[in-house]
Design a protein around this motif. Sequence first.
Motif, PDB file in Angstrom:
ATOM      1  N   TYR A  72       0.834  -1.204   0.000  1.00  0.00           N
ATOM      2  CA  TYR A  72       0.000   0.000   0.000  1.00  0.00           C
ATOM      3  C   TYR A  72       0.872   1.259   0.000  1.00  0.00           C
ATOM      4  O   TYR A  72       0.537   2.269  -0.636  1.00  0.00           O
ATOM      5  N   ALA A  73       1.983   1.211   0.703  1.00  0.00           N
ATOM      6  CA  ALA A  73       2.891   2.361   0.744  1.00  0.00           C
ATOM      7  C   ALA A  73       3.452   2.659  -0.648  1.00  0.00           C
ATOM      8  O   ALA A  73       3.580   3.831  -1.037  1.00  0.00           O
ATOM      9  N   LEU A  74       3.759   1.607  -1.403  1.00  0.00           N
ATOM     10  CA  LEU A  74       4.239   1.802  -2.772  1.00  0.00           C
ATOM     11  C   LEU A  74       3.166   2.447  -3.657  1.00  0.00           C
ATOM     12  O   LEU A  74       3.469   3.291  -4.500  1.00  0.00           O
ATOM     13  N   LEU A  75       1.913   2.044  -3.441  1.00  0.00           N
ATOM     14  CA  LEU A  75       0.823   2.643  -4.212  1.00  0.00           C
ATOM     15  C   LEU A  75       0.668   4.130  -3.881  1.00  0.00           C
ATOM     16  O   LEU A  75       0.442   4.957  -4.766  1.00  0.00           O
ATOM     17  N   VAL A  76       0.780   4.456  -2.613  1.00  0.00           N
ATOM     18  CA  VAL A  76       0.693   5.862  -2.202  1.00  0.00           C
ATOM     19  C   VAL A  76       1.842   6.665  -2.807  1.00  0.00           C
ATOM     20  O   VAL A  76       1.659   7.805  -3.258  1.00  0.00           O
TER      21      VAL A  76
END
Length: 286
Positions: free
Chosen positions: A62-66
Amino acid sequence: MMILPIVLVLASGMAHAVWSMFTKRSLNKSVFLWSIMMIPTVILLPVLIVELVREPLSMPAYALLVLSMALQALYSWLLSQTYELGDLSQIYPIMRGTSTLLVPLIGVAFLGETLSMFGWLGIACMIVGFTVLSGVGSRVGKSGSSVTGSKPVLMALCVGLCTTSYVFVDKLNLEHISPLSLLEVTNIGFVAGLTPALLASRQLRQEWQKNRSTIMLGALLNPGSYLLFLFALQQAPMARLGPLREVGTVFAAFLGILLLKEQQGKKRILCSIVIFGGILLIGMWG
């Protein structure tokens, strides 16, 4: 087989150049870009929601998507400002070629990597092309001529840096999420980056009245160009496909000169071909 990925990447480059030309012709670049991205953002939102509900990701994913969304927001703002400042045939080759130029130089300078003779020749071709396109040493043209000076060139370089960053991040994201859902993530970030400028301009209705048809076509070509590239990345290494996508530099130069009637046509088309040649040398044999 490499045939299908190559065809997808070439189509991606052409589609990217065409919607970029539409953007350059628009009344307000921020409003136009927001409009063409909002349509696929609304359409693809259920795809992203369903996938995340069925297959929740880890917190690092999720952090990569953000991070991808944040890079897209910055990219969209830089892109709109750059199109306001420079001609398509001047800024597009610089925006698209910057990453191919800088990545190998960084590798040589800081990572102990080496370049072949073809690699260094490619670097030289790109530096020459960038220098000539930047108009260094040229006089400011008459009223109505192409924008000169360093600002559009510097902005184009910043766009190229941002593009480099989000492509690397999205390559990692493809390990966790489908191309369609990833495209929606990038769309959300792109739209978010332009929303403040849209609200401040109050020109949404005017833009749609003037450019409704190109907005609708751009809404297909903009995400479609990147989606084609993402599908190609699933089938072949980025190091092989990335340089080929930049054939759009040549397409954009021709579109700018032939359809937008920009000046310095022969010089800019030649520069775009030299830059693309440098990209191929670095990507294929560098």
